[in-house]
Motif scaffolding. Sequence first.
Motif, PDB file in Angstrom:
ATOM      1  N   HIS A   1       0.823  -1.204   0.000  1.00 39.11           N
ATOM      2  CA  HIS A   1       0.000   0.000   0.000  1.00 39.11           C
ATOM      3  C   HIS A   1       0.865   1.265   0.000  1.00 39.11           C
ATOM      4  CE1 HIS A   1      -3.309  -2.712   0.626  1.00 39.11           C
ATOM      5  NE2 HIS A   1      -2.725  -3.199   1.707  1.00 39.11           N
ATOM      6  N   ILE A   2       2.169   1.071   0.080  1.00 35.73           N
ATOM      7  CA  ILE A   2       3.131   2.156  -0.095  1.00 35.73           C
ATOM      8  C   ILE A   2       3.608   2.097  -1.540  1.00 35.73           C
ATOM      9  CG2 ILE A   2       5.340   3.113   0.626  1.00 35.73           C
ATOM     10  CD1 ILE A   2       3.113   3.301   2.747  1.00 35.73           C
ATOM     11  N   LYS A   3       3.202   3.089  -2.342  1.00 35.80           N
ATOM     12  CA  LYS A   3       3.467   3.076  -3.789  1.00 35.80           C
ATOM     13  C   LYS A   3       4.117   4.394  -4.217  1.00 35.80           C
ATOM     14  CE  LYS A   3       0.147   1.049  -6.147  1.00 35.80           C
ATOM     15  NZ  LYS A   3      -1.167   0.735  -6.746  1.00 35.80           N
ATOM     16  N   THR A   4       5.110   4.803  -3.459  1.00 35.95           N
ATOM     17  CA  THR A   4       5.752   6.093  -3.721  1.00 35.95           C
ATOM     18  C   THR A   4       6.458   6.130  -5.067  1.00 35.95           C
ATOM     19  OG1 THR A   4       7.618   5.256  -2.437  1.00 35.95           O
ATOM     20  CG2 THR A   4       6.081   6.686  -1.299  1.00 35.95           C
ATOM     21  N   GLU A   5       6.733   4.973  -5.639  1.00 37.65           N
ATOM     22  CA  GLU A   5       7.440   4.921  -6.931  1.00 37.65           C
ATOM     23  C   GLU A   5       6.533   5.215  -8.119  1.00 37.65           C
ATOM     24  OE1 GLU A   5       5.612   0.946  -6.190  1.00 37.65           O
ATOM     25  OE2 GLU A   5       6.774   2.354  -4.966  1.00 37.65           O
ATOM     26  N   VAL A   6       5.236   5.304  -7.884  1.00 33.47           N
ATOM     27  CA  VAL A   6       4.269   5.551  -8.963  1.00 33.47           C
ATOM     28  C   VAL A   6       4.313   7.019  -9.378  1.00 33.47           C
ATOM     29  CG1 VAL A   6       1.801   5.645  -9.503  1.00 33.47           C
ATOM     30  CG2 VAL A   6       2.738   3.678  -8.272  1.00 33.47           C
ATOM     31  N   ASN A   7       4.284   7.258 -10.683  1.00 32.69           N
ATOM     32  CA  ASN A   7       4.210   8.616 -11.225  1.00 32.69           C
ATOM     33  C   ASN A   7       2.963   8.721 -12.105  1.00 32.69           C
ATOM     34  OD1 ASN A   7       6.792   9.635 -10.231  1.00 32.69           O
ATOM     35  ND2 ASN A   7       7.688   8.147 -11.641  1.00 32.69           N
ATOM     36  N   ALA A   8       2.112   9.664 -11.800  1.00 31.27           N
ATOM     37  CA  ALA A   8       0.865   9.825 -12.561  1.00 31.27           C
ATOM     38  C   ALA A   8       1.142  10.070 -14.040  1.00 31.27           C
ATOM     39  CB  ALA A   8       0.047  10.970 -11.980  1.00 31.27           C
ATOM     40  N   SER A   9       2.227  10.767 -14.351  1.00 36.08           N
ATOM     41  CA  SER A   9       2.525  11.105 -15.758  1.00 36.08           C
ATOM     42  C   SER A   9       2.809   9.861 -16.596  1.00 36.08           C
ATOM     43  CB  SER A   9       3.724  12.052 -15.814  1.00 36.08           C
ATOM     44  OG  SER A   9       4.849  11.480 -15.177  1.00 36.08           O
ATOM     45  N   ASP A  10       3.213   8.763 -15.939  1.00 38.16           N
ATOM     46  CA  ASP A  10       3.527   7.544 -16.691  1.00 38.16           C
ATOM     47  C   ASP A  10       2.272   6.862 -17.230  1.00 38.16           C
ATOM     48  OD1 ASP A  10       6.183   7.954 -16.124  1.00 38.16           O
ATOM     49  OD2 ASP A  10       6.228   6.571 -14.421  1.00 38.16           O
ATOM     50  N   SER A  11       1.146   7.033 -16.555  1.00 32.92           N
ATOM     51  CA  SER A  11      -0.092   6.372 -16.984  1.00 32.92           C
ATOM     52  C   SER A  11      -1.138   7.364 -17.471  1.00 32.92           C
ATOM     53  CB  SER A  11      -0.665   5.540 -15.832  1.00 32.92           C
ATOM     54  OG  SER A  11      -0.900   6.349 -14.690  1.00 32.92           O
ATOM     55  N   PHE A  12      -0.728   8.608 -17.653  1.00 28.27           N
ATOM     56  CA  PHE A  12      -1.670   9.667 -18.025  1.00 28.27           C
ATOM     57  C   PHE A  12      -2.107   9.549 -19.481  1.00 28.27           C
ATOM     58  CE2 PHE A  12      -2.523  13.866 -19.817  1.00 28.27           C
ATOM     59  CZ  PHE A  12      -3.512  14.319 -18.967  1.00 28.27           C
ATOM     60  N   LYS A  13      -3.399   9.759 -19.705  1.00 26.25           N
ATOM     61  CA  LYS A  13      -3.948   9.821 -21.054  1.00 26.25           C
ATOM     62  C   LYS A  13      -4.970  10.947 -21.094  1.00 26.25           C
ATOM     63  CE  LYS A  13      -6.216   7.071 -24.641  1.00 26.25           C
ATOM     64  NZ  LYS A  13      -6.823   5.754 -24.988  1.00 26.25           N
ATOM     65  N   PHE A  14      -4.730  11.927 -21.940  1.00 20.72           N
ATOM     66  CA  PHE A  14      -5.591  13.112 -21.985  1.00 20.72           C
ATOM     67  C   PHE A  14      -7.025  12.711 -22.318  1.00 20.72           C
ATOM     68  CE2 PHE A  14      -7.370  17.093 -23.567  1.00 20.72           C
ATOM     69  CZ  PHE A  14      -6.871  18.003 -22.631  1.00 20.72           C
ATOM     70  N   ASP A  15      -7.950  13.145 -21.473  1.00 19.21           N
ATOM     71  CA  ASP A  15      -9.380  12.825 -21.628  1.00 19.21           C
ATOM     72  C   ASP A  15     -10.084  14.049 -22.190  1.00 19.21           C
ATOM     73  OD1 ASP A  15     -12.079  12.276 -21.315  1.00 19.21           O
ATOM     74  OD2 ASP A  15     -11.820  11.243 -19.407  1.00 19.21           O
ATOM     75  N   GLN A  16     -10.337  14.031 -23.483  1.00 18.24           N
ATOM     76  CA  GLN A  16     -10.906  15.199 -24.159  1.00 18.24           C
ATOM     77  C   GLN A  16     -12.282  15.559 -23.617  1.00 18.24           C
ATOM     78  OE1 GLN A  16      -9.055  16.757 -26.579  1.00 18.24           O
ATOM     79  NE2 GLN A  16     -10.551  18.417 -26.665  1.00 18.24           N
ATOM     80  N   ILE A  17     -13.112  14.548 -23.375  1.00 16.76           N
ATOM     81  CA  ILE A  17     -14.480  14.807 -22.899  1.00 16.76           C
ATOM     82  C   ILE A  17     -14.448  15.427 -21.508  1.00 16.76           C
ATOM     83  CG2 ILE A  17     -16.649  13.709 -22.206  1.00 16.76           C
ATOM     84  CD1 ILE A  17     -16.137  11.630 -24.428  1.00 16.76           C
ATOM     85  N   LYS A  18     -13.636  14.857 -20.616  1.00 16.47           N
ATOM     86  CA  LYS A  18     -13.541  15.389 -19.260  1.00 16.47           C
ATOM     87  C   LYS A  18     -12.905  16.771 -19.262  1.00 16.47           C
ATOM     88  CE  LYS A  18     -14.372  14.598 -14.898  1.00 16.47           C
ATOM     89  NZ  LYS A  18     -15.739  14.309 -14.413  1.00 16.47           N
ATOM     90  N   ALA A  19     -11.939  16.956 -20.164  1.00 17.22           N
ATOM     91  CA  ALA A  19     -11.284  18.262 -20.260  1.00 17.22           C
ATOM     92  C   ALA A  19     -12.310  19.343 -20.606  1.00 17.22           C
ATOM     93  CB  ALA A  19     -10.185  18.224 -21.319  1.00 17.22           C
ATOM     94  N   GLU A  20     -13.224  19.031 -21.490  1.00 19.52           N
ATOM     95  CA  GLU A  20     -14.239  20.012 -21.861  1.00 19.52           C
ATOM     96  C   GLU A  20     -15.173  20.320 -20.692  1.00 19.52           C
ATOM     97  OE1 GLU A  20     -16.210  18.940 -25.474  1.00 19.52           O
ATOM     98  OE2 GLU A  20     -14.368  19.047 -26.673  1.00 19.52           O
ATOM     99  N   GLU A  21     -15.441  19.331 -19.860  1.00 24.99           N
ATOM    100  CA  GLU A  21     -16.253  19.578 -18.658  1.00 24.99           C
ATOM    101  C   GLU A  21     -15.538  20.564 -17.733  1.00 24.99           C
ATOM    102  OE1 GLU A  21     -17.679  16.141 -16.572  1.00 24.99           O
ATOM    103  OE2 GLU A  21     -17.983  15.016 -18.416  1.00 24.99           O
ATOM    104  N   PHE A  22     -14.237  20.358 -17.547  1.00 20.10           N
ATOM    105  CA  PHE A  22     -13.455  21.272 -16.717  1.00 20.10           C
ATOM    106  C   PHE A  22     -13.410  22.667 -17.328  1.00 20.10           C
ATOM    107  CE2 PHE A  22     -11.509  17.568 -14.523  1.00 20.10           C
ATOM    108  CZ  PHE A  22     -11.572  18.041 -13.223  1.00 20.10           C
ATOM    109  N   LEU A  23     -13.218  22.719 -18.630  1.00 19.49           N
ATOM    110  CA  LEU A  23     -13.152  24.015 -19.314  1.00 19.49           C
ATOM    111  C   LEU A  23     -14.467  24.784 -19.162  1.00 19.49           C
ATOM    112  CD1 LEU A  23     -11.253  22.845 -22.509  1.00 19.49           C
ATOM    113  CD2 LEU A  23     -10.420  24.575 -20.901  1.00 19.49           C
TER     114      LEU A  23
END
Length: 1001
Positions: free
Chosen positions: A129-151
């Motif tokens: 449960h200690i996962k300090t080695e994880v980087n969000a940028s490694d698994s990131f995929k731009f979500d166009q639909i969600k991005a438009e909701e934020f915009l």
Amino acid sequence: MKRIFLLLFWSVFLTSNINAQEYFPNNESTKSKSSVFIAFTNAKIHVSPSEVIERGTLLIKDGKVIAVGTSVLVPKNAMQINLEGKYIYPSFIDMYTNFGIEVPKTSRSEGNNNPLYDTKRKGYYWNEHIKTEVNASDSFKFDQIKAEEFLKAGFGVVGTHVPDGIARGTGALVLLNNDKETNKFLSTVTTNHFAFTKSQFSNQAYPSSLMGMLALLKQMYHDAKWYKEGNSDYRDASLEALIKNEKIVQIFASEDKLNSLRVAKLGKEFGINYILKGSGNEFERIDEIKKTNAKFIIPINFPDGYDVSDPYQANQMELADLRFWNQAPTNPKSLSENGIIFALTTDKLKKLDDFRTNLLKAIKYGFDKTKALESLTTIPASLLGKSDEIGSLKKGNIGNFLITSGDIFDSKTIIYENWVQGNKFIINDMNLKDIRAEYLLTIGNDNYKLKIDGEINSLKADVKLANDKKVNSKLTLANNWLNLLLKTADTTKTEFHRLTAFVSDTNIISGKAVLANGIETLWSAKKVPVSAETKKEEEKKSEINKVFPVTYPNLPYGNVQKPNQKTILFKNVTVWTNEKEGVLTETDVLIKNGKIASVGKNLADPLALVVDGKGKHLTSGIIDEHSHIAISRGVNESGHNSSAEVTIEDVVNSDDINIYRNLAGGVTTSQLLHGSANPIGGRSAIVRWKWGLAPEEMIFQNSPKFIKFALGENVKQSNWGIQNPTRFPQSRMGVEQVFIDYFTRAQEYDRLWKEYNSQGKMGNLKKPRVDLELQTLAEIINKKRFISCHSYVQSEILGLMRVAEKFNFNVNTFTHILEGYKVADEMKKHGVGASTFSDWWAYKFEVNDAIPYNAALMHKQGLIVAINSDDAEMSRRLNQEAAKTVKYGGVSEEEAWKMVTLNPAKLLHLDDKVGSIKVGKDADVVLWSDNPLSIYAKAEKTLIEGVVYFDKDLDVLKRDEIAKERAEIITQLLQEKNQGMATQPASKKEKVHYHCDTLEE
């Protein structure tokens, strides 16, 4: 010469004052031409929350602010956009999201839910449960639909992370630029994330409780320090990542006001300034929250109102839940007024559309508009260390901004566009006319009343005949072309009149109508002044509900103000001293400065509050040696067979109503024990029930150290119901071996540290690893911590005493000890005390030999015997439990009373402070209406250190206040439902009452 002139030109241009804006036609060819100067002119520009420019110009190029001000020199080749009458704001920033991160779809690895006790990972930390080695940028995929909701909600930048695990690794900062060719990362490693939730991808059983999670984090930080100093012989990628990222922004999702206090304490211990992601209930502990000096990320997911139209369902609702609905919108205001720095987040919202609605609600409830804008722009930018790039429209910053029709916090303001890195995202057509108003509608010779309202992109029409009869209608507006469909008055047919018009003037709209019979005619709608009725409706909508005051705690029977110490003189009372003086009649007791100042006849103090005690009894407060109330998220850390590293002190829950109930039963002090899931449990918390105070203030200061051990069925998992138990031990003989193994390891651990402290600091020995578990067990061997052991069967009782003697220490207390009468002589030799039930038996196999004479028989052998509760209901009637020993065994009333007062004080090594009424001791006393052993006796006043925490007369008044408050909030909820506001079903929250064997994650 020409070169010099150009240099002078750009020198003047680039040093111009910053601030400006203007708009251009909706031309797709201009959408992504970031290499071109774009000048937004004649706008009211909010460069930052505190800097506003009237009729300014904003100049951007290559996605950045080149200049902003009233005298910006606009290059000749610049594209100019005239924003006359419009506003510009910096786009918002949400620091806490999981945008672009796929949410885990499976709850456990390979669908297998059997608990695991060791990890199969190699080269990483021992706990999955200690996962300090994880980087969000490694698994990131731009979500166009969600991005438009934020915009659409006004955001230009979001922080994102992987929401999995306790230590979750790093988060990235993402620009919501909808241009597919532009890099989306502002920073790939910005934040380091932590939370009190386990990984969804691991079955590793430890930790199974909140206290276990806190202990794990403490161990992790100790290990990181030790690893950083070069003491490890193996490589650990998790610790390396933790060390590498220790200087970046640390965000901890505390998700609760009390957890925020816990995390702040953890941060103080290890020198970490966490930014705390809160929950919205911070206002309930605002003084303590302020004292942490922490900065926060605050959600505004205010609860929907409850549907209380069914009185039977409404009666199931807790007042605390009704009150939270009433008070929650005040949280941002409360934080702001107390000088607490915080950013806002969309986290926990059901849908992003609710963000603006809730934000405007918070403003309506007193949240300052400037502070609101700060919490969405400059503050998150500052917390992220990115003020030189985002959060404002100063020169050099990224060109993230909103174009609006007016004040962004006005409910009628339209957000037209959101620009990110100089790229436009259209939310609403800027040329669209705002036709929301009341009109007199004329179609041919017929007149109607027309009211248009709603959001600009989803308008609603309310049409009525002259006699106020409603006409079904549907309205659309696109590219300023209005279409209105009206159902005819003929109820026998489904026919419609069709109206169309191009809107050029919002005061008078006119066009062509095609009637249901096909005849064409003209129609017009003339704006009318706002009617008194409409004004009244709008005023009613703008009113806020009466907000009920926060109490401490914010529960029924909480105090509007925290109680203070008083000088109190009890006159003519029967005093149960628990000392050699015995029971004194017609005696006075003076309480002063939190102490028992005097006991005797005819006492006086001119400053004292005099309490007539004639016919009443005064005793020392009841002490419960074995309790499990007021503990947050788990009484057992069951993930290991030894959990000596965890402590109940970390998870004291000051908001448990059972505290008040205990006070009403005369209980002033309790030992909160870990459960009995494992042979070696966790460290206990000795608390005083100071109702209304924070958890830390409830800890009995300078109290001795204790730990819970356990024997029998629970620890060997015979009653757990697990199909394939894998954790050692699985037998009673295995339980004994656990003790021997761990104490042997603790001896070696203690030896290594003693050698290091005497020699190793000179460089001769390698520094040992700090092990919180073995460190605690070494304290037992060194007689600095005492054992309270859950026990039933005589053979196991004898076995643990032999193990203790082997390692040269004594067991302090056997609790439960229902076969204690069989081995009382051996217990006396060992020097152990007993804390038992008065008459519990036959509730499981190993208590079949329990008898109600147990306490009396052990007492007659000379043991210190206490009666405990182990139960939230029993703990408020311990006076009656003590009385049973008079019946079963003939114990005297005074000795019986000592079993719930002085004797538990002795077992807890607190008898020099509490447990009897003696001059100089702490004023933890109870005034009873009758003999305290009587079933008719009621606690009338309960004092702790001279502070009245329960008063029977005040309790009666509070009941009336509670009923009145409940009725008023229910009326508010009914009114909200009547106005069409969203509601949720009324429901009762089932509360878990912890016992020794309660298992809960």
